[in-house]
Design an enzyme around this catalytic site. Sequence first.
Site, mmCIF file in Angstrom:
data_model
loop_
_atom_site.group_PDB
_atom_site.id
_atom_site.type_symbol
_atom_site.label_atom_id
_atom_site.label_comp_id
_atom_site.label_asym_id
_atom_site.label_seq_id
_atom_site.Cartn_x
_atom_site.Cartn_y
_atom_site.Cartn_z
ATOM 1 N N HIS A 319 0.709 -1.191 0.077
ATOM 2 C CA HIS A 319 -0.064 -0.009 0.036
ATOM 3 C C HIS A 319 0.849 1.212 -0.061
ATOM 4 O O HIS A 319 0.487 2.300 -0.559
ATOM 5 C CB HIS A 319 -1.030 0.256 1.121
ATOM 6 C CG HIS A 319 -2.007 -1.071 0.718
ATOM 7 N ND1 HIS A 319 -2.222 -2.145 1.468
ATOM 8 C CD2 HIS A 319 -3.347 -0.955 -0.011
ATOM 9 C CE1 HIS A 319 -3.266 -2.941 0.791
ATOM 10 N NE2 HIS A 319 -3.868 -1.997 0.086
ATOM 11 N N ARG A 426 -11.958 2.872 -1.665
ATOM 12 C CA ARG A 426 -11.351 1.903 -0.379
ATOM 13 C C ARG A 426 -11.794 2.529 0.828
ATOM 14 O O ARG A 426 -11.087 3.380 1.554
ATOM 15 C CB ARG A 426 -9.634 1.970 -0.364
ATOM 16 C CG ARG A 426 -8.933 1.446 -1.608
ATOM 17 C CD ARG A 426 -7.656 1.087 -1.500
ATOM 18 N NE ARG A 426 -6.948 0.323 -2.257
ATOM 19 C CZ ARG A 426 -6.192 0.462 -3.260
ATOM 20 N NH1 ARG A 426 -6.340 1.854 -3.814
ATOM 21 N NH2 ARG A 426 -5.741 -0.364 -4.029
ATOM 22 N N ARG A 462 -16.327 0.067 -2.280
ATOM 23 C CA ARG A 462 -15.888 -1.239 -1.826
ATOM 24 C C ARG A 462 -16.268 -1.496 -0.192
ATOM 25 O O ARG A 462 -15.759 -0.537 0.508
ATOM 26 C CB ARG A 462 -14.347 -1.908 -1.878
ATOM 27 C CG ARG A 462 -13.864 -3.007 -1.306
ATOM 28 C CD ARG A 462 -12.670 -3.281 -1.627
ATOM 29 N NE ARG A 462 -11.665 -2.634 -1.100
ATOM 30 C CZ ARG A 462 -10.189 -2.481 -1.430
ATOM 31 N NH1 ARG A 462 -9.806 -3.506 -2.316
ATOM 32 N NH2 ARG A 462 -9.380 -1.911 -0.668
ATOM 33 N N GLU A 555 -10.467 -11.206 -6.484
ATOM 34 C CA GLU A 555 -9.116 -11.183 -5.844
ATOM 35 C C GLU A 555 -8.440 -12.540 -5.419
ATOM 36 O O GLU A 555 -7.129 -12.692 -5.163
ATOM 37 C CB GLU A 555 -8.976 -10.272 -4.502
ATOM 38 C CG GLU A 555 -9.458 -8.998 -5.038
ATOM 39 C CD GLU A 555 -9.584 -7.987 -3.683
ATOM 40 O OE1 GLU A 555 -8.647 -7.274 -3.429
ATOM 41 O OE2 GLU A 555 -10.605 -8.147 -2.888
ATOM 42 N N ASN A 578 -3.870 -6.651 -7.588
ATOM 43 C CA ASN A 578 -3.004 -6.714 -6.526
ATOM 44 C C ASN A 578 -2.921 -8.146 -5.627
ATOM 45 O O ASN A 578 -1.826 -8.701 -5.427
ATOM 46 C CB ASN A 578 -2.885 -5.755 -5.532
ATOM 47 C CG ASN A 578 -3.088 -4.127 -6.232
ATOM 48 O OD1 ASN A 578 -2.459 -4.201 -7.572
ATOM 49 N ND2 ASN A 578 -3.630 -3.355 -5.623
ATOM 50 N N ASP A 579 -4.248 -8.284 -5.195
ATOM 51 C CA ASP A 579 -4.322 -9.639 -4.346
ATOM 52 C C ASP A 579 -4.450 -10.683 -5.158
ATOM 53 O O ASP A 579 -4.024 -11.965 -4.802
ATOM 54 C CB ASP A 579 -5.531 -9.459 -3.517
ATOM 55 C CG ASP A 579 -5.268 -8.836 -2.201
ATOM 56 O OD1 ASP A 579 -4.435 -8.872 -1.605
ATOM 57 O OD2 ASP A 579 -6.124 -7.835 -2.022
ATOM 58 N N ARG A 589 2.334 -9.909 -1.398
ATOM 59 C CA ARG A 589 2.388 -8.445 -2.095
ATOM 60 C C ARG A 589 3.441 -7.693 -1.814
ATOM 61 O O ARG A 589 3.975 -6.572 -2.410
ATOM 62 C CB ARG A 589 1.093 -7.761 -2.566
ATOM 63 C CG ARG A 589 0.672 -7.237 -1.082
ATOM 64 C CD ARG A 589 -0.865 -7.278 -1.221
ATOM 65 N NE ARG A 589 -1.288 -5.636 -1.721
ATOM 66 C CZ ARG A 589 -2.349 -5.433 -1.759
ATOM 67 N NH1 ARG A 589 -3.372 -6.187 -1.838
ATOM 68 N NH2 ARG A 589 -2.641 -4.169 -2.292
ATOM 69 N N CYS A 626 -9.268 -2.861 -11.140
ATOM 70 C CA CYS A 626 -9.029 -1.905 -10.196
ATOM 71 C C CYS A 626 -7.553 -2.079 -9.495
ATOM 72 O O CYS A 626 -7.412 -1.243 -8.611
ATOM 73 C CB CYS A 626 -10.187 -1.522 -9.337
ATOM 74 S SG CYS A 626 -10.296 -2.825 -8.066
#
Length: 692
Positions: A319, A426, A462, A555, A578-579, A589, A626
């Site tokens: 992040h 988020r 989300r 994900e 990402n996930d 990650r 996304c």
Amino acid sequence: MGRATSSRAVLEVLGGELPPDWPSARITLANAHGLHARPAKILAQLAKSFDGDIRVRIVDGPVGAVSVKSLSKLLSLGARRGQVLEFVAEPTIAGDALPALLAAVEEGLGEEVEPLPTVSAQPEALDIAPVISAPQAGSQLQAIAAAPGIAIGPAHIQIQQVFDYPLRGESSAIERQRLQDALADVRRDIQGLIERSQAKAIREIFITHQEMLDDPELTDEVDTRLKQGESAEAAWMSVIEAAAKQQESLQDALLAERAADLRDIGRRVLAQLCGIETAQEPTEPYILVMDEVGPSDVARLDPTRVAGILTARGGATAHSAIVARALGIPALVGAGPAVLLLASGTSLLLDGQRGRLHVDPDAATLQRATVERDTREQRLQAASAQRHEPALTRDGHAVEVFANIGESAGVASAVEQGAEGIGLLRTELIFMAHPQAPDEATQEAEYRRVLDGLGGRPLVVRTLDVGGDKPLPYWPIAEEENPFLGVRGIRLTLQRPQIMEAQLRALLRSADNRPLRIMFPMVGSVDEWRAARDMTERLRLEIPVADLQLGIMIEVPSAALLAPVLAKEVDFFSVGTNDLTQYTLAIDRGHPTLSAQADGLHPAVLQLIDITVRAAHAHGKWVGVCGELAADPLAVPVLVGLGVDELSVSARSIPEVKARVREFSLSEAQGLAQKALAVGSPAEVRALVEAV
Ligand code: PEP
Ligand code: MG
């Protein structure tokens, strides 16, 4: 600082005062997961068998000593493996208690412990083997490209120093004098920074720091502790930490942020007291070199001052890297521990696109990089001029380009950058900005602000996605061996239906007939989706919403493989690459060394996206991406070629992504995507795209 630090608050943090002349003993903690609940309980029980007061502190820690008999206080220390614990005990019991406590810690407090490596001269947190040396002038290093752009500037090395200091002082007069001298030195340094700072905002930060140093509330509290025999270091840090904690607990996010400033000046003064030189911050834009950065560290950076970020550890989809991209600060992560040995002031050239670092580059290399930086700047300017135009491929196929944001404050700039909607709000960042879970009304107001700012454009929200690398301080999650494989995302909120329902109600209430799309993170099974959908539909009976779609994030590989089943029930999918990448390739990650290989253009990840898109389109549903991959210029044609309908990226990337879509035709992209599905590595996929 305007807010009083009551002595009660200080006492609460410290659990009482320490009389002088108590015997003490130190030991390094070796438990793999630190002093967590189980070992702490054993330690507290042992302490309770002695009839007298026993305290413990972390030797290099900012917090004062706490009672060993209190489990919650022990846990609040957050002691980690490798940290040195110092026990102090009442003289009447110290002879028995201290050896018993030391022996219990040495035996692992009920856990098997790996012995600690022998102590090196380097600060232990850095984990630097003695053979490592600083990169040579003229050398080039490969690291993980985390945020694009070229940065040139002097290195500013920021290492969390380990401070070791005695708890007790010589005499209150001597300690007071030492502290006053240290404060005067730090005040002088800050004055110099104020005079040298060009930007008003930066000057204001330092002026606030000076005010904090002069705050009589702080100095009065410190003085009380000095009179009780504490050393200047221990008294100063205890009071600073207590004040910082109190500041953090305030409802106001801005005021709470000042805790970081307090800790910053706290450490400056401590370094002065311990005689440790801290590197002066360069006045020209510099490259910040750190071991590892947290998302909030990056968020606090000033992009006008920090030209680039270089870290020894970390990964591209951590992040912190996402925040760096959002701020537009070029970043390289995972460059290895040797970069921490660079001398401050060394000239660096950082290429955040190719993942390359040049140390003390020659004039010709610098010249080339400057030309490239300027060309990129021009390309971005051209893209920016067309940012409000739709993104159409050369043959007229429209791809929606949306923005990822973390709070309502980001909407205006997203729209300004050309966002056609928000593709990922988020919401956990909204929860993280509050010291306690925000209530329904607070959340509703925040979601309303986002929809207001969008002026009729769609909002994809989300639901709360905490756990893994995004903990909520006020929502403790039981310790897990593998938090990324544990209770996170939808798994967690389904276990706390009250919090989830409150969030859903706030969302539904905020809609007011505007286009609202709600999606659930980390869905891995059809049952999870149905439970979340049923909860939302039940609430929708109470709070009707005209334009609502419900979807899930893809994900977890199981969700992608189940897409043909899920596509019949959901309104849309949004792929969180990402996930999805970390779970498909089994690479954390944020892994310090492996995450460079966690490339979302891996054909295995592309296969899962292909399954998802085909299933969705067969049922007339849309698919967005996304994750960070959506902003990667090499990934854009591949994703569009796979049939992805919407790309959601940080606001700053929107003009560039739109410009990229306009460079190819849909049929070219489809051909490219089919070839990409047939190769065996991300490097081959990248080579295919570059060859076009
Ligand atoms: C993702 O996993 O790709 C995603 C967008 O979610 P986050 O990065 O917040 O986990
Ligand atoms: Mg995710």
